[in-house]
Design a protein around this motif. Sequence first.
Motif, PDB file in Angstrom:
ATOM      1  N   MET A 142       0.732  -1.025  -0.057  1.00  0.00           N
ATOM      2  CA  MET A 142      -0.049   0.084   0.049  1.00  0.00           C
ATOM      3  C   MET A 142       0.938   1.256   0.015  1.00  0.00           C
ATOM      4  O   MET A 142       1.778   1.591   0.752  1.00  0.00           O
ATOM      5  N   VAL A 143       0.666   2.568  -1.035  1.00  0.00           N
ATOM      6  CA  VAL A 143       1.517   3.201  -1.141  1.00  0.00           C
ATOM      7  C   VAL A 143       1.302   4.376   0.202  1.00  0.00           C
ATOM      8  O   VAL A 143       2.520   4.737   0.617  1.00  0.00           O
ATOM      9  N   ALA A 144       0.261   4.275   0.942  1.00  0.00           N
ATOM     10  CA  ALA A 144       0.135   5.169   2.122  1.00  0.00           C
ATOM     11  C   ALA A 144       1.105   4.564   3.061  1.00  0.00           C
ATOM     12  O   ALA A 144       1.840   5.345   3.817  1.00  0.00           O
ATOM     13  N   ARG A 145       1.103   3.322   3.405  1.00  0.00           N
ATOM     14  CA  ARG A 145       2.241   2.868   4.167  1.00  0.00           C
ATOM     15  C   ARG A 145       3.475   3.098   4.059  1.00  0.00           C
ATOM     16  O   ARG A 145       4.288   3.387   4.846  1.00  0.00           O
ATOM     17  N   GLU A 146       4.048   3.057   2.863  1.00  0.00           N
ATOM     18  CA  GLU A 146       5.189   3.572   2.363  1.00  0.00           C
ATOM     19  C   GLU A 146       5.674   5.096   2.772  1.00  0.00           C
ATOM     20  O   GLU A 146       6.602   5.290   3.282  1.00  0.00           O
ATOM     21  N   VAL A 147       4.669   5.710   2.196  1.00  0.00           N
ATOM     22  CA  VAL A 147       4.711   7.275   2.420  1.00  0.00           C
ATOM     23  C   VAL A 147       5.012   7.566   4.007  1.00  0.00           C
ATOM     24  O   VAL A 147       5.657   8.140   4.574  1.00  0.00           O
ATOM     25  N   VAL A 148       3.967   6.948   4.637  1.00  0.00           N
ATOM     26  CA  VAL A 148       3.873   7.137   6.383  1.00  0.00           C
ATOM     27  C   VAL A 148       5.318   6.794   7.020  1.00  0.00           C
ATOM     28  O   VAL A 148       5.694   7.234   7.775  1.00  0.00           O
ATOM     29  N   ALA A 149       5.847   5.488   6.361  1.00  0.00           N
ATOM     30  CA  ALA A 149       6.946   4.750   6.661  1.00  0.00           C
ATOM     31  C   ALA A 149       8.194   5.770   6.767  1.00  0.00           C
ATOM     32  O   ALA A 149       9.167   6.175   7.428  1.00  0.00           O
ATOM     33  N   GLU A 150       8.003   6.503   5.642  1.00  0.00           N
ATOM     34  CA  GLU A 150       8.901   7.454   5.170  1.00  0.00           C
ATOM     35  C   GLU A 150       9.061   8.718   5.876  1.00  0.00           C
ATOM     36  O   GLU A 150       9.799   9.192   6.608  1.00  0.00           O
ATOM     37  N   GLN A 151       7.746   9.110   5.915  1.00  0.00           N
ATOM     38  CA  GLN A 151       7.541  10.886   6.648  1.00  0.00           C
ATOM     39  C   GLN A 151       7.040  10.897   7.941  1.00  0.00           C
ATOM     40  O   GLN A 151       6.778  11.929   8.396  1.00  0.00           O
ATOM     41  N   GLY A 152       6.296   9.567   8.468  1.00  0.00           N
ATOM     42  CA  GLY A 152       5.709   9.724   9.681  1.00  0.00           C
ATOM     43  C   GLY A 152       4.334  10.059   9.733  1.00  0.00           C
ATOM     44  O   GLY A 152       3.734  10.312   8.645  1.00  0.00           O
ATOM     45  N   VAL A 153       3.650  10.186  10.610  1.00  0.00           N
ATOM     46  CA  VAL A 153       2.320  10.467  10.679  1.00  0.00           C
ATOM     47  C   VAL A 153       1.848  11.868   9.877  1.00  0.00           C
ATOM     48  O   VAL A 153       0.715  12.077   9.797  1.00  0.00           O
ATOM     49  N   ASN A 154       2.821  12.685   9.926  1.00  0.00           N
ATOM     50  CA  ASN A 154       2.406  14.069   9.206  1.00  0.00           C
ATOM     51  C   ASN A 154       2.681  14.072   7.783  1.00  0.00           C
ATOM     52  O   ASN A 154       2.833  15.168   7.306  1.00  0.00           O
ATOM     53  N   ALA A 155       2.608  13.020   7.384  1.00  0.00           N
ATOM     54  CA  ALA A 155       2.942  12.757   5.840  1.00  0.00           C
ATOM     55  C   ALA A 155       1.658  13.481   5.039  1.00  0.00           C
ATOM     56  O   ALA A 155       0.651  13.372   5.565  1.00  0.00           O
ATOM     57  N   SER A 156       1.830  14.128   4.107  1.00  0.00           N
ATOM     58  CA  SER A 156       0.632  14.997   3.539  1.00  0.00           C
ATOM     59  C   SER A 156      -0.307  13.937   2.668  1.00  0.00           C
ATOM     60  O   SER A 156       0.017  12.779   2.027  1.00  0.00           O
ATOM     61  N   MET A 157      -1.415  14.284   3.033  1.00  0.00           N
ATOM     62  CA  MET A 157      -2.342  13.463   2.271  1.00  0.00           C
ATOM     63  C   MET A 157      -2.429  13.722   0.678  1.00  0.00           C
ATOM     64  O   MET A 157      -2.686  12.658  -0.027  1.00  0.00           O
ATOM     65  N   ARG A 158      -2.196  14.651   0.429  1.00  0.00           N
ATOM     66  CA  ARG A 158      -1.946  15.412  -1.209  1.00  0.00           C
ATOM     67  C   ARG A 158      -0.601  14.350  -1.633  1.00  0.00           C
ATOM     68  O   ARG A 158      -0.810  13.705  -2.800  1.00  0.00           O
ATOM     69  N   ASP A 159       0.327  14.311  -0.828  1.00  0.00           N
ATOM     70  CA  ASP A 159       1.596  13.636  -1.200  1.00  0.00           C
ATOM     71  C   ASP A 159       1.269  12.031  -1.476  1.00  0.00           C
ATOM     72  O   ASP A 159       1.602  11.316  -2.249  1.00  0.00           O
ATOM     73  N   ILE A 160       0.419  11.554  -0.520  1.00  0.00           N
ATOM     74  CA  ILE A 160       0.255  10.027  -0.695  1.00  0.00           C
ATOM     75  C   ILE A 160      -0.909  10.034  -1.801  1.00  0.00           C
ATOM     76  O   ILE A 160      -0.736   8.889  -2.507  1.00  0.00           O
ATOM     77  N   ALA A 161      -1.937  10.901  -1.974  1.00  0.00           N
ATOM     78  CA  ALA A 161      -2.788  10.660  -3.284  1.00  0.00           C
ATOM     79  C   ALA A 161      -1.826  10.719  -4.526  1.00  0.00           C
ATOM     80  O   ALA A 161      -1.871   9.858  -5.545  1.00  0.00           O
ATOM     81  N   ARG A 162      -0.798  11.553  -4.438  1.00  0.00           N
ATOM     82  CA  ARG A 162       0.143  11.731  -5.951  1.00  0.00           C
ATOM     83  C   ARG A 162       0.628  10.550  -6.097  1.00  0.00           C
ATOM     84  O   ARG A 162       0.705   9.914  -7.124  1.00  0.00           O
ATOM     85  N   ARG A 163       1.483   9.869  -5.035  1.00  0.00           N
ATOM     86  CA  ARG A 163       2.195   8.756  -4.970  1.00  0.00           C
ATOM     87  C   ARG A 163       1.410   7.605  -5.468  1.00  0.00           C
ATOM     88  O   ARG A 163       1.890   6.290  -6.230  1.00  0.00           O
ATOM     89  N   ALA A 164       0.051   7.487  -5.079  1.00  0.00           N
ATOM     90  CA  ALA A 164      -0.966   6.655  -5.550  1.00  0.00           C
ATOM     91  C   ALA A 164      -1.560   6.416  -6.548  1.00  0.00           C
ATOM     92  O   ALA A 164      -2.138   5.788  -7.286  1.00  0.00           O
ATOM     93  N   GLU A 165      -1.236   7.573  -7.488  1.00  0.00           N
ATOM     94  CA  GLU A 165      -1.883   8.025  -8.658  1.00  0.00           C
ATOM     95  C   GLU A 165      -2.998   8.120  -8.412  1.00  0.00           C
ATOM     96  O   GLU A 165      -3.790   7.586  -9.438  1.00  0.00           O
ATOM     97  N   VAL A 166      -3.885   8.740  -7.627  1.00  0.00           N
ATOM     98  CA  VAL A 166      -5.276   9.122  -7.598  1.00  0.00           C
ATOM     99  C   VAL A 166      -5.250  10.517  -6.973  1.00  0.00           C
ATOM    100  O   VAL A 166      -4.514  11.051  -6.528  1.00  0.00           O
ATOM    101  N   GLY A 167      -6.475  11.064  -7.321  1.00  0.00           N
ATOM    102  CA  GLY A 167      -6.659  12.541  -6.948  1.00  0.00           C
ATOM    103  C   GLY A 167      -7.035  12.430  -5.489  1.00  0.00           C
ATOM    104  O   GLY A 167      -7.375  11.380  -4.943  1.00  0.00           O
ATOM    105  N   LEU A 168      -6.782  13.641  -4.906  1.00  0.00           N
ATOM    106  CA  LEU A 168      -6.846  14.009  -3.565  1.00  0.00           C
ATOM    107  C   LEU A 168      -8.183  13.479  -2.969  1.00  0.00           C
ATOM    108  O   LEU A 168      -8.566  13.096  -1.889  1.00  0.00           O
ATOM    109  N   ALA A 169      -9.266  14.045  -3.696  1.00  0.00           N
ATOM    110  CA  ALA A 169     -10.710  13.901  -3.616  1.00  0.00           C
ATOM    111  C   ALA A 169     -10.957  12.497  -3.485  1.00  0.00           C
ATOM    112  O   ALA A 169     -11.768  12.153  -2.648  1.00  0.00           O
TER     113      ALA A 169
END
Length: 186
Positions: A1-28
Motif C-alpha cells: 500500500m502506497v500510504a504505508r510506504e509514505v507514512v513509513a518514510e515521513q511519519g504521521v504528518n505525511a501529506s494526504m496530497r503526497d499520498i494521493a499523488r504517489r498512489a496516482e489518485v486524486g486527493l478527492a
Amino acid sequence: MVAREVVAEQGVNASMRDIARRAEVGLATLLRHFPTREALFEALLCTHLDALVQTAGGLEKSDAPGEALVSWFREWMAFAQSYRGVVAMMATAHANPESALYAACAAVHSASARLLLRAQAGGQARTDMNGDDLFGLMSALGWLVDLPAFAPRADHLSHIVASAILPNLPNLPSHGVAKRSAKPER
C-alpha cells in the motif's frame, strides 16, 4: 500500500496530497475513502494493533505475569517505533471517543491494564498504579524514543521504566543493553 510506504518514510504528518499523488489518485478520491488522517491511520494500523492485542492475550496466559508485562512493554515499543508520530496520535485518540483510532487505542489500553493487574496480583508490579498510568508511561516512552536523540536508547529506557513498574521482579533482563557506569555522561 502506497500510504504505508509514505507514512513509513515521513511519519504521521505525511501529506494526504503526497499520498494521493504517489498512489496516482486524486486527493478527492483519497479523501472519499479516508475522510480524515485518523481514518487513514486506522486502516494502516488496524492489522498491527489487532496483532498487538492478540499478543497481549497470549501473554495473559503466562505463568510469569511480571515477565509477560515486560514482554508486552517491548512489543509496544517495537510498535511505537514503526511509524514516527504514531504514539502522539494514539495518545490523543485515546481520550476522544469520536476518533477513528479510539476503539483500537481502547483495546491496547485494556490489554495493558489486564497485564498490569495480573502482575500486581502476582506481587510483581507496583500496586500504586493503574492501567491509565501504564498507558501514560508507555505513551510517554513511545513519544520519547520517537525523537532521534533517544531512539538508540529505546531498549535501555524501556528497561528503566519496566524496572520501576516491576521493582520485585528478580533479574529483569536488559536484552543487550550495556551496563552503565555510575559516572554521568559528558
